[in-house]
Write a protein that holds these residues in place. Sequence first.
Motif, mmCIF file in Angstrom:
data_model
loop_
_atom_site.group_PDB
_atom_site.id
_atom_site.type_symbol
_atom_site.label_atom_id
_atom_site.label_comp_id
_atom_site.label_asym_id
_atom_site.label_seq_id
_atom_site.Cartn_x
_atom_site.Cartn_y
_atom_site.Cartn_z
ATOM 1 N N ALA A 82 0.901 -1.173 -0.096
ATOM 2 C CA ALA A 82 -0.044 -0.240 -0.035
ATOM 3 C C ALA A 82 0.959 1.133 -0.043
ATOM 4 C CB ALA A 82 -0.859 0.109 1.354
ATOM 5 N N ASP A 83 2.013 1.241 0.792
ATOM 6 C CA ASP A 83 2.828 2.242 0.796
ATOM 7 C C ASP A 83 3.340 2.629 -0.604
ATOM 8 O OD1 ASP A 83 4.168 4.538 2.277
ATOM 9 O OD2 ASP A 83 6.138 3.114 2.424
ATOM 10 N N LYS A 84 3.971 1.514 -1.202
ATOM 11 C CA LYS A 84 4.430 1.943 -2.526
ATOM 12 C C LYS A 84 3.362 2.415 -3.594
ATOM 13 C CE LYS A 84 7.782 -1.912 -2.372
ATOM 14 N NZ LYS A 84 7.969 -3.425 -2.848
ATOM 15 N N LYS A 85 2.147 1.857 -3.471
ATOM 16 C CA LYS A 85 1.074 2.192 -4.339
ATOM 17 C C LYS A 85 0.934 3.800 -4.115
ATOM 18 C CE LYS A 85 -1.418 -1.953 -5.203
ATOM 19 N NZ LYS A 85 -2.611 -2.640 -4.923
ATOM 20 N N MET A 86 0.786 4.014 -2.679
ATOM 21 C CA MET A 86 0.505 5.526 -2.345
ATOM 22 C C MET A 86 1.725 6.527 -2.785
ATOM 23 S SD MET A 86 -1.405 5.079 1.177
ATOM 24 C CE MET A 86 -2.821 4.055 1.423
ATOM 25 N N LEU A 111 -1.423 5.599 7.160
ATOM 26 C CA LEU A 111 -0.394 5.658 5.897
ATOM 27 C C LEU A 111 -1.242 6.547 5.125
ATOM 28 C CD1 LEU A 111 2.371 4.520 5.245
ATOM 29 C CD2 LEU A 111 1.139 2.558 4.054
ATOM 30 N N THR A 112 -2.627 6.213 4.855
ATOM 31 C CA THR A 112 -3.157 6.977 4.407
ATOM 32 C C THR A 112 -3.442 8.560 4.590
ATOM 33 O OG1 THR A 112 -4.822 5.275 3.769
ATOM 34 C CG2 THR A 112 -5.719 7.380 3.150
ATOM 35 N N ASP A 113 -3.471 8.658 5.815
ATOM 36 C CA ASP A 113 -3.646 10.126 6.267
ATOM 37 C C ASP A 113 -2.053 10.996 6.034
ATOM 38 O OD1 ASP A 113 -6.174 9.642 7.287
ATOM 39 O OD2 ASP A 113 -5.499 9.432 9.180
ATOM 40 N N LYS A 114 -1.240 10.180 6.005
ATOM 41 C CA LYS A 114 0.200 10.679 5.962
ATOM 42 C C LYS A 114 0.081 11.088 4.422
ATOM 43 C CE LYS A 114 4.526 8.710 5.011
ATOM 44 N NZ LYS A 114 5.348 7.574 5.072
ATOM 45 N N TYR A 115 -0.257 10.345 3.399
ATOM 46 C CA TYR A 115 -0.066 10.576 1.801
ATOM 47 C C TYR A 115 -1.175 11.594 1.606
ATOM 48 C CZ TYR A 115 3.543 7.079 1.094
ATOM 49 O OH TYR A 115 4.762 6.638 0.997
ATOM 50 N N ILE A 116 -2.458 11.838 2.127
ATOM 51 C CA ILE A 116 -3.329 12.641 1.775
ATOM 52 C C ILE A 116 -2.637 14.090 2.405
ATOM 53 C CG2 ILE A 116 -5.454 13.619 2.228
ATOM 54 C CD1 ILE A 116 -5.747 11.336 0.597
ATOM 55 N N ALA A 117 -2.139 14.123 3.454
ATOM 56 C CA ALA A 117 -1.328 15.536 4.055
ATOM 57 C C ALA A 117 -0.368 15.988 2.979
ATOM 58 C CB ALA A 117 -1.137 15.056 5.397
ATOM 59 N N GLU A 118 0.378 14.863 2.424
ATOM 60 C CA GLU A 118 1.483 15.163 1.563
ATOM 61 C C GLU A 118 0.734 15.780 0.157
ATOM 62 O OE1 GLU A 118 5.246 15.890 0.315
ATOM 63 O OE2 GLU A 118 4.601 15.231 2.163
ATOM 64 N N VAL A 119 -0.284 15.172 -0.392
ATOM 65 C CA VAL A 119 -1.043 15.746 -1.325
ATOM 66 C C VAL A 119 -1.531 17.130 -1.143
ATOM 67 C CG1 VAL A 119 -2.979 15.527 -2.729
ATOM 68 C CG2 VAL A 119 -1.721 13.564 -2.383
ATOM 69 N N GLU A 120 -1.887 17.363 0.062
ATOM 70 C CA GLU A 120 -2.476 18.743 0.516
ATOM 71 C C GLU A 120 -1.192 19.701 0.263
ATOM 72 O OE1 GLU A 120 -5.602 19.738 0.354
ATOM 73 O OE2 GLU A 120 -6.208 17.340 0.326
ATOM 74 N N LYS A 121 -0.149 19.316 0.801
ATOM 75 C CA LYS A 121 1.078 20.050 1.080
ATOM 76 C C LYS A 121 1.332 20.561 -0.458
ATOM 77 C CE LYS A 121 5.461 19.114 2.399
ATOM 78 N NZ LYS A 121 6.284 18.298 3.129
ATOM 79 N N MET A 122 1.449 19.547 -1.413
ATOM 80 C CA MET A 122 2.076 19.677 -2.620
ATOM 81 C C MET A 122 0.860 20.732 -3.526
ATOM 82 S SD MET A 122 3.248 15.972 -3.736
ATOM 83 C CE MET A 122 3.237 16.183 -5.396
ATOM 84 N N LEU A 123 -0.342 20.466 -3.104
ATOM 85 C CA LEU A 123 -1.341 21.665 -3.895
ATOM 86 C C LEU A 123 -1.202 22.797 -3.259
ATOM 87 C CD1 LEU A 123 -3.837 21.852 -5.425
ATOM 88 C CD2 LEU A 123 -5.108 21.260 -3.637
ATOM 89 N N LYS A 124 -1.017 22.947 -2.159
ATOM 90 C CA LYS A 124 -0.905 24.359 -1.431
ATOM 91 C C LYS A 124 0.358 24.920 -1.948
ATOM 92 C CE LYS A 124 -0.824 26.845 2.956
ATOM 93 N NZ LYS A 124 0.168 27.419 3.079
ATOM 94 N N ALA A 125 1.562 24.339 -2.438
ATOM 95 C CA ALA A 125 2.654 24.678 -2.878
ATOM 96 C C ALA A 125 2.351 25.332 -4.256
ATOM 97 C CB ALA A 125 3.819 23.997 -2.573
ATOM 98 N N LYS A 126 2.001 24.464 -5.079
ATOM 99 C CA LYS A 126 1.749 24.517 -6.528
ATOM 100 C C LYS A 126 0.820 25.958 -6.757
ATOM 101 C CE LYS A 126 2.151 23.669 -10.658
ATOM 102 N NZ LYS A 126 3.527 23.814 -11.444
ATOM 103 N N GLU A 127 -0.488 25.922 -5.852
ATOM 104 C CA GLU A 127 -1.130 27.080 -5.933
ATOM 105 C C GLU A 127 -0.545 28.408 -5.746
ATOM 106 O OE1 GLU A 127 -5.212 27.289 -3.990
ATOM 107 O OE2 GLU A 127 -5.091 24.969 -3.785
#
Length: 185
Positions: free
Chosen positions: A9-13, A163-179
């Motif tokens: 799951a970690d690899k897929k995420m 694990l899911t929460d960690k990766y969702i938080a990373e997605v949010e961080k990436m989106l905020k930086a891109k915005e």
Amino acid sequence: MIDDIKTDADKKMQKSLEALHSAFNKIRTGRAHPAILDSVMVNYYGQETPLKQVASVNVEDNRTLLVAPWEKNLVPTIEKAIMMSDLGLNPSSNGDAIRVPMPMLTEETRKEMVKQAKADAEQGRVSVRSARRDANSMLKDMLKDKEISEDDLRRGEEEIQKLTDKYIAEVEKMLKAKEEDLMAV
């Protein structure tokens, strides 16, 4: 056994994050960045080849990319490939190199690109959740086959959720930086 599922799951995420990163690279900001041209394919002796395999792409200044083909006869082909890409760029050549100026982004264009970034981020979140769903169903199958106990199932689901929460938080961080990057003038 549960650790294998968690690792899978970690690899897929992680792959979901990498896909999001490459999607964000395709969304251009006002500044020149070589990764913008990563999706451009060039007809190289009848073969569709990525631009970075037939030329070097460098940042000439803050708003211009310099594309230097390995073979001079590829200049018109590369120039045409950049124009035909859906990036909205207008390259110009001087015979042996191609300059690609980055157009200024209007407020409307910036908002459209932020909308695109949000859609890409949502796709990343969906992908992460899909990996969670797959892992949880594998755990439930193991419980059904009596390979693990209900406590192991609960513990495994909790670990997958962390694990899911960690990766969702990373997605949010990436989106905020891109915005922030897109809205910076």
